[in-house]
Motif scaffolding. Sequence first.
Motif, short mmCIF file in Angstrom:
data_model
loop_
_atom_site.label_atom_id
_atom_site.label_comp_id
_atom_site.label_asym_id
_atom_site.label_seq_id
_atom_site.Cartn_x
_atom_site.Cartn_y
_atom_site.Cartn_z
N ASP A 108 -8.54 28.48 34.40
CA ASP A 108 -8.54 27.47 33.34
C ASP A 108 -7.16 27.12 32.78
OD1 ASP A 108 -8.26 30.02 32.14
OD2 ASP A 108 -9.08 29.27 30.26
N VAL A 109 -6.11 27.80 33.22
CA VAL A 109 -4.79 27.49 32.66
C VAL A 109 -4.34 26.10 33.09
CG1 VAL A 109 -4.10 29.91 32.52
CG2 VAL A 109 -3.36 28.53 34.45
N THR A 110 -3.56 25.46 32.26
CA THR A 110 -3.05 24.12 32.55
C THR A 110 -1.54 24.15 32.62
OG1 THR A 110 -2.82 23.53 30.23
CG2 THR A 110 -4.99 23.11 31.25
N LEU A 111 -0.95 23.07 33.12
CA LEU A 111 0.51 22.96 33.11
C LEU A 111 1.04 23.07 31.69
CD1 LEU A 111 1.54 20.19 35.67
CD2 LEU A 111 2.34 22.55 35.59
N ARG A 112 0.34 22.48 30.75
CA ARG A 112 0.77 22.55 29.34
C ARG A 112 0.86 24.01 28.89
NH1 ARG A 112 0.93 18.44 26.01
NH2 ARG A 112 -0.58 17.25 27.23
N HIS A 113 -0.15 24.82 29.22
CA HIS A 113 -0.12 26.25 28.88
C HIS A 113 1.05 26.94 29.58
CE1 HIS A 113 -4.72 25.89 28.38
NE2 HIS A 113 -4.19 25.99 27.17
N LEU A 114 1.20 26.67 30.87
CA LEU A 114 2.23 27.35 31.66
C LEU A 114 3.63 27.00 31.18
CD1 LEU A 114 0.51 26.75 35.09
CD2 LEU A 114 0.74 28.98 33.94
N LEU A 115 3.88 25.73 30.94
CA LEU A 115 5.21 25.29 30.52
C LEU A 115 5.58 25.78 29.13
CD1 LEU A 115 5.07 21.64 31.88
CD2 LEU A 115 6.27 23.59 32.91
N SER A 116 4.58 26.01 28.29
CA SER A 116 4.83 26.47 26.92
C SER A 116 4.68 27.99 26.78
CB SER A 116 3.89 25.77 25.94
OG SER A 116 2.55 26.12 26.21
N HIS A 117 4.54 28.68 27.90
CA HIS A 117 4.40 30.15 27.91
C HIS A 117 3.21 30.62 27.09
CE1 HIS A 117 8.15 30.71 30.07
NE2 HIS A 117 8.72 29.86 29.24
N SER A 118 2.15 29.83 27.06
CA SER A 118 0.95 30.22 26.30
C SER A 118 -0.28 30.37 27.19
CB SER A 118 0.67 29.18 25.20
OG SER A 118 0.35 27.92 25.77
N ALA A 119 -0.07 30.61 28.48
CA ALA A 119 -1.17 30.75 29.43
C ALA A 119 -1.80 32.14 29.42
CB ALA A 119 -0.71 30.40 30.85
N GLY A 120 -1.16 33.09 28.75
CA GLY A 120 -1.69 34.45 28.70
C GLY A 120 -1.32 35.30 29.89
N LEU A 121 -0.35 34.87 30.66
CA LEU A 121 0.07 35.62 31.85
C LEU A 121 1.10 36.69 31.50
CD1 LEU A 121 0.40 32.58 34.21
CD2 LEU A 121 -1.23 34.44 34.47
N SER A 122 1.19 37.70 32.35
CA SER A 122 2.22 38.73 32.19
C SER A 122 3.59 38.08 32.22
CB SER A 122 2.14 39.75 33.32
OG SER A 122 0.91 40.42 33.30
N ALA A 123 4.54 38.73 31.61
CA ALA A 123 5.90 38.20 31.56
C ALA A 123 6.55 38.17 32.94
CB ALA A 123 6.75 39.03 30.61
#
Length: 181
Positions: free
Chosen positions: A73-88
């Motif tokens: 469910d992650v989006t480019l918006r989440h990924l680009l803003s570092h808010s996707a919930g992924l490990s660092a």
Amino acid sequence: AGGERIFAEGAAGHLGLDRSLGVVRKDTVYDLASLTKPFIAIAALVAEAKKLVDLDRPAETVIGDLRGGPSADVTLRHLLSHSAGLSAWGGLYLDVPHTPGSAAARRWVVAEAGRRRERPSGVAVEYSDLGYIIAGAMLAAMSGRPLDRLVADLVTIPLGIQDEVFFPSSNLAPSRATAGK
């Protein structure tokens, strides 16, 4: 050219902590990791303005290897803003079970990055190298262009810096490349 003169030129050091990897040369290419993120973000925003990508499209609709997985469910918006919930960070290059630089290796890295989810999107901001790996794959897939070409067309060529920035689309010989975090 232009009256500029080089006063000194050289290289020193090793390709990694393990000195058996070899020494750096004047033509060694360095992975500058986080310095590439602004280029990816700018390319994404320009591509979105040109209607080449959708910042709110779920990853699983773009990258089949993420379908039904933790990062579906992650989006480019989440990924680009570092808010996707992924490990660092994940050190994925250490575990790739395929030939480095191959299509199989790239697919594995993207899929593995997607499995490194720590929380739902939008809950917190955590700087994530893994998120930008997925973002790059999504940009390439949505635009129909290799990432290095997309960045060149939308960012580096318009800025006149195409000869100053290098986004390799294929594997470099180990004697020429080194990576850092």
